[in-house]
Design a protein around this motif. Structure first.
Motif, PDB file in Angstrom:
ATOM      1  N   ASP A 227      24.791   7.526 -22.630  1.00 53.54           N
ATOM      2  CA  ASP A 227      23.981   6.302 -22.378  1.00 53.54           C
ATOM      3  C   ASP A 227      24.638   5.234 -21.864  1.00 53.54           C
TER       4      ASP A 227
ATOM      5  N   GLN B 283      14.228   5.522 -28.550  1.00 58.37           N
ATOM      6  CA  GLN B 283      15.648   5.681 -28.779  1.00 58.37           C
ATOM      7  C   GLN B 283      16.269   4.140 -29.632  1.00 58.37           C
ATOM      8  N   CYS B 284      15.637   3.275 -28.829  1.00 61.08           N
ATOM      9  CA  CYS B 284      15.755   2.025 -29.544  1.00 61.08           C
ATOM     10  C   CYS B 284      15.478   1.796 -31.142  1.00 61.08           C
TER      11      CYS B 284
ATOM     12  N   ARG C  82      13.079   5.626 -24.079  1.00 57.94           N
ATOM     13  CA  ARG C  82      14.057   4.729 -24.336  1.00 57.94           C
ATOM     14  C   ARG C  82      13.539   3.732 -25.541  1.00 57.94           C
TER      15      ARG C  82
ATOM     16  N   ILE D  58      23.809  -0.409 -27.087  1.00 57.57           N
ATOM     17  CA  ILE D  58      22.735   0.381 -26.140  1.00 57.57           C
ATOM     18  C   ILE D  58      21.382  -0.116 -26.498  1.00 57.57           C
TER      19      ILE D  58
ATOM     20  N   ARG E 108      21.133  -3.641 -24.603  1.00 56.07           N
ATOM     21  CA  ARG E 108      21.060  -3.400 -23.099  1.00 56.07           C
ATOM     22  C   ARG E 108      19.637  -2.759 -22.487  1.00 56.07           C
ATOM     23  N   THR E 109      19.299  -1.927 -23.200  1.00 55.68           N
ATOM     24  CA  THR E 109      17.965  -1.323 -23.014  1.00 55.68           C
ATOM     25  C   THR E 109      16.884  -2.106 -23.018  1.00 55.68           C
TER      26      THR E 109
ATOM     27  N   ILE F 282      14.483   2.770 -16.339  1.00 48.16           N
ATOM     28  CA  ILE F 282      13.330   2.558 -17.127  1.00 48.16           C
ATOM     29  C   ILE F 282      12.432   3.399 -16.391  1.00 48.16           C
TER      30      ILE F 282
ATOM     31  N   ILE G  70      24.562   3.039 -18.655  1.00 48.30           N
ATOM     32  CA  ILE G  70      24.345   1.647 -18.650  1.00 48.30           C
ATOM     33  C   ILE G  70      25.596   0.859 -17.540  1.00 48.30           C
TER      34      ILE G  70
ATOM     35  N   MET H 279      21.186   3.823 -15.563  1.00 48.97           N
ATOM     36  CA  MET H 279      20.156   3.667 -16.351  1.00 48.97           C
ATOM     37  C   MET H 279      18.922   3.390 -15.607  1.00 48.97           C
TER      38      MET H 279
END
Length: 1020
Positions: A471, A532-533, A529, A611, A614-615, A482, A475, A480
């Motif tokens: 990932d 994941q965060c 996403r 990550i 940035r996400t 969304i 990025i 990457m």
């Protein structure tokens, strides 16, 4: 001197222009005109060929649907006969016979009425059993209706009498549906074409069913040709003229015999190519193209040569006019150039010559606002900056070249590393998690299920570490994305709770989830996403908290100016070690961990928080951090999500209980017994995992271990989906896909092709879609994702309701201990390790048989790669041997294979050549070690009866029949039956190959090896 030079240049250019103008006219335009005429002729011929081809295609498109309708009508009649006819009663019960014939007249008439051009519809049963007149014959038309007439008595005519009884004997001899040559029915004085189908039940011939259409109906279609000076005509499959508009009542017997012979000769050699021929008809030149119709007849389109003559005349006149116009314009251009361009350019030429000699102090006199003036200004600027620009460009070029090479090499090294790491780690994880999934599904032992759950958790943890790296790569590369979808917030929170609560309990930490029950349950956003965060924040909280607990809170707030969206508020609080103020920014630095010495025992890559940040940036949010060193931290963020359905979230505990209940035992959510799928992977273990994952879905699953096998499979069977592994030796997945798409006779052409890959780095999806794959599935294969992928691409009508499954594994688990005790001690094999790897004794036995059957092919393939210095494919194959050896408990053999894989990776050719013979010799010893598990040794010799030659030949005939008809049930039955006999010594090795081919459903090689054996026996 300068004036003299300028005048000389001007004079030279003017004289050259004048001479070249004349030369151009004489030398260039005359050959150009000839070439133009030549290409005009070709263009006209191509135009006629295209026009005739379009006419032929269009006319064939009108005629072929009529033929298709006739074929469909006869097929419907055949199905009706097979579904309604009781042949035994028809043979013995006269009343049933009369009643059946009377009823069949009605639906034969109904179907004939709705078939364009139909003149008759009929069927006739097999004469020897049911009599020479057993059948129905309806004649008439769709407007006046159809009447029944007495069927022809077959006993009155010879079998060679095509006019009267060819409709019965020709399809019987052919054994398949066919269109018969046109004939004239003298009873009704009508020319007809017949389509007939022989029909069978259980391989027994019952009779024929057919329909006649009037040739006049096709004539009307042929005559309707909307193109001037063009005609269409029909020829039969023997290239005899059926119909021509010039002779609507038939061709005279003598006229134009030589012209017809020439046309027939061209038609016979055409092979349905879009090629035009020039012939004579009635003394006039015609351009003719041929098109084969669906029933084997030949459609001809002829265009009169007068069309070409007229076109050539018009183009010739146009070319001549164009030639005169170009000549006049060119002469005027010469005059203009000589006055406005040549003189100024001659002056600038002299100035440029002086510059080239290094005279940088020249004065350029010419000034103008046109392009030549701009050129003069540019020369002035060039004179001023030439030296400094040359030096600057030299330095800049060198610097940029070095920087570019460094960046390219770094990027290539990074991409190669990530691709190799992804594939090398995910490939064994795929096998581990796949087999582990089968254990979870089938075991009833709570201890074993506990072990399997731990394996799954550890494997998923390893995958999450890999995904963090990949990932981060996406990025960095700006790839990457969304991707918003509708999702269930309750399921997302329950999944997070299930994943984190167990880890918290292992450290004696409390875990509290507080979610506002009034929140909308169904939202629209990128749930993957978002999950994941949050998971990264929760995982860090557990890792860096030694006592106390974690509090996970989720709330929401409506957005004033947008009632269709909410701000989802997420907060994670822990009582962990906290963060120093100066270390907060380090959290977001990739591959960097705060207080590394203190936290060196805590696992992690140092990428998670980078990550997350940035996400969240990409989702329009930001991460807030509040921390007190030594007491704990709070991480929170808000993200905008659309409301998909405004249903309250409700009680998460109930959703949690439901999730646990569903997860306690996996149940397939897909059942599609009509579907056929092909899986392609060079590792048999991976194929066995997929077979286990799909064995309760009802899907017919076929497998292939190479690109070459795949090409054979798609020529034999029509599959609904093809799953193709990317990294395979000799022919990789992309090369296999391209070969499939270009393969003649591919029955699966156009079907979805899914790439299987452990390479999930940035850009992988785009690569596979660009190469022609429909989609891609990453390894390890997740059962739910696999089922969803299949559900997406198979026809919806194939999906059926999942039946209630019975627990078939309880008996196997009860006998597991006794089966373990029945395994003999085998040198070089750790039975306990093998049983742990395979999950069941039955699967281990199957793995022993598979491994034994492939020993010779593995040795042969590895030797070929080594002899051809193909170390890349050698590495791939020895990697597979390493995994398969460890799976069956051959630890030492697996270690030898691993050492050679490492050597192949490092390109150590001498070490490979030195150690490979020992590996081959060690591998060969397993022929003796596993001999009791060979395909023909499933029963001990002392309990098996010696097979007789007669029985062996009979069973081989059955195997050939199974191979011919692609019948896996019959093939498996015969192989199982032969395994119960004591086989001749010269047949034992052959039987191993037969068992392997039958198990792989490789029916081409199965038939080949049986045929070769029987031929050898005949020679003896």
């Amino acid at each position: 001197m300068n004036r003299h030079f300028s005048f000389r240049v001007k004079k030279s250019l003017l004289s050259q222009l004048a001479i070249r103008t004349l030369s151009f006219s004489l030398i260039f335009f005359i050959p150009l005109a000839m070439l133009t005429m030549h290409f005009q002729k070709k263009a006209i011929e191509n135009s006629i060929e295209q026009s005739a081809g379009l006419l032929a295609e269009g006319k064939a498109a009108e005629i072929n649907p009529i033929l298709t309708q006739v074929e469909h009508s006869v097929s419907v009649l055949e199905e009706r006969l097979l579904s309604t006819l009781d042949e035994r009663r028809f043979e013995t019960d006269q009343n049933y016979r009369n009643d059946y014939l009377h009823r069949s007249e009605d639906w034969f008439e109904d179907i004939a009425r709705f078939t364009p051009g139909a003149a008759t519809s009929w069927f006739r049963l097999e004469k020897e059993t049911y009599g020479n007149t057993a059948g129905v014959f309806m004649t008439g038309d769709r407007y006046g209706g159809f009447v029944s007439i007495k069927p022809t008595d077959l006993s009155e005519y010879s079998e060679n009498d095509r006019e009267h009884v060819g409709w019965y004997y020709e399809p019987l001899a052919a054994g398949q549906p066919l269109w018969m040559l046109p004939y004239e029915n003298r009873n009704v004085d009508i020319k007809m074409i017949t389509y007939v189908i022989p029909f069978y039940r259980n391989g027994v011939f019952l009779g024929v069913v057919g329909m006649d259409i009037e040739l006049a109906y096709l004539k009307r279609l042929v005559d309707n040709l909307k193109f001037s000076n063009a005609q269409a005509f029909l020829m039969d499959s023997n290239y005899s003229l059926i119909y021509h508009p010039d002779y609507p009542n038939g061709l005279p017997a003598v006229m134009f015999d030589s012209e017809l012979s020439q046309i027939a000769g061209y038609a016979s050699t055409n092979n349905n190519q879009a090629k035009i021929y020039k012939c004579r008809w009635q003394g006039e030149i015609q351009h003719i193209i041929f098109k084969e119709l669906q029933n084997g007849s030949i459609l001809g389109i002829s265009i009169d040569d007068i069309v070409a003559k007229n076109a050539r005349f018009r183009i010739s006149m146009l070319s001549f006019s164009l030639f005169i116009t170009i000549f006049i314009l060119f002469s005027f251009l010469v005059y203009f150039i000589s006055k406005k361009i040549i003189r100024p350019i001659s002056e600038l030429i002299e100035d440029s010559r002086r510059l080239s000699r290094g005279e940088l102090g020249i004065i350029i006199k010419y000034k103008s606002d046109n392009e030549i003036g701009l050129l003069a200004d540019s020369i002035r600027m060039m004179e001023k900056q030439l030296k400094e620009y040359i030096e600057y460009i030299r330095e800049q070029t060198e610097s940029e070249r070095n920087a570019k090479e460094t960046a390219i090499n770094a990027s290539r090294a990074k991409s190669d590393f990530l691709a190799n790491m992804s594939h090398e780690i995910r490939t064994p994880i795929n096998a581990v998690l796949g087999m582990n999934e089968l254990i979870l599904r089938e075991t009833e032992n709570d201890n074993i299920r506990g072990y399997a759950v731990n394996i799954r958790n550890a494997g998923n943890t390893l995958l999450s570490l890999i995904n963090d790296v990949l990932d981060f790569s996406k990025i960095e590369a700006g790839k990457m994305e969304i991707i918003p979808v509708r999702y269930d917030l309750a399921l997302l929170l329950v999944d997070l709770r299930v994943m984190i609560s167990e880890r918290a309990e292992q450290k004696d930490l409390t875990f509290e989830l507080n979610a506002n029950p009034a929140m909308p349950k169904f939202l629209y956003g990128d749930n993957m996403r978002l999950k994941q965060c949050i998971l990264n924040l929760l995982t860090n909280a557990v890792k860096y908290t030694q006592k106390g607990g974690i509090k996970f809170s989720v709330d929401f707030a409506f957005i004033k100016d947008d009632e269709s969206s909410i701000m989802l508020q997420v907060k994670v609080q822990d009582t962990g070690i906290g963060i120093k103020p100066e270390d907060v920014q380090k959290l977001f630095a990739p591959f960097e961990r705060i207080e590394e010495k203190r936290n060196r025992t805590i696992e992690g890559t140092g990428l998670g928080m980078s990550i997350v940040k940035r996400t969240l940036d990409m989702m329009g949010s930001r991460l807030s951090i509040e921390s007190e060193y030594g007491k704990g931290s709070t991480f929170s963020f808000e993200v905008r999500q659309k409301i998909a359905e405004n249903i309250p979230l409700g009680n998460l505990n109930e959703a949690h209980k439901k999730s646990i209940a569903e997860a306690s035992r996996y149940k397939e959510k897909l059942y599609a017994p009509k579907a056929k799928i092909l899986f392609v992977d060079d590792t048999p273990l991976n194929l066995q995992v997929v077979q286990g994952l799909l064995k309760h879905t009802g899907i017919t699953l076929d497998t292939a271990e190479s690109g070459a096998k795949t090409l054979e499979k798609v020529q034999q069977t029509k599959y609904d989906i093809l799953f193709i592994d990317h990294r395979m030796p000799v022919m990789d997945g992309i090369e296999t896909l391209h070969a499939i798409n270009e393969l003649p006779g591919n029955k699966s052409l156009g079907k979805p092709c899914i790439a299987l890959t452990a390479n999930v780095i940035s850009g992988a999806r785009e690569l596979y879609l660009k190469e022609g794959f429909t989609d891609y599935l990453s390894k390890p294969v997740v059962p739910a994702e696999l089922e969803n992928m299949i559900r997406t691409y198979i026809p919806p009508e194939y999906i059926e309701q999942v039946p209630d499954s019975k627990d078939e594994s309880s008996k196997e688990n009860k006998n597991k201990e006794s089966e373990k005790e029945n395994f003999p001690q085998m040198k070089g094999i750790n039975i306990e390790s093998a049983l742990l790897n395979c999950g069941s004794a039955q699967l281990l036995k199957e793995m022993f048989t598979t491994f034994y059957s492939e020993i010779d092919s593995k040795i042969k393939l590895l030797s070929e790669f080594l002899n051809n210095s193909d170390f890349d494919n050698y590495r791939i194959k020895v990697h597979a041997l390493k995994s398969e050896s460890r799976l069956i408990g051959a630890i030492e053999l697996s270690e030898e294979a691993r050492n050679l894989e490492v050597a192949a990776d490092a390109k150590k050719e001498e070490e490979i050549l030195e150690k490979n013979p020992a590996l081959m010799e060690h591998l060969l010893t397993f022929k003796e070690i596993l001999k009791d598990y060979a395909p023909n040794n499933k029963n001990p010799d002392n309990k098996r009866k010696r097979i007789s030659s007669k029985i062996l030949n009979t069973e081989l005939e059955q195997l050939e029949k199974a191979a011919k008809n692609f019948n896996p049930e019959l093939a498996d039955s015969v192989v199982e039956k032969l395994s119960g006999y004591k086989l001749p010594q010269d047949f034992s090795q052959i039987f191993e190959n037969i068992s392997l081919y039958a198990r792989q459903m490789d029916y081409i090689n199965l038939a080949k090896v049986i045929s070769e054996y029987r031929m050898d026996k005949k020679k003896e």
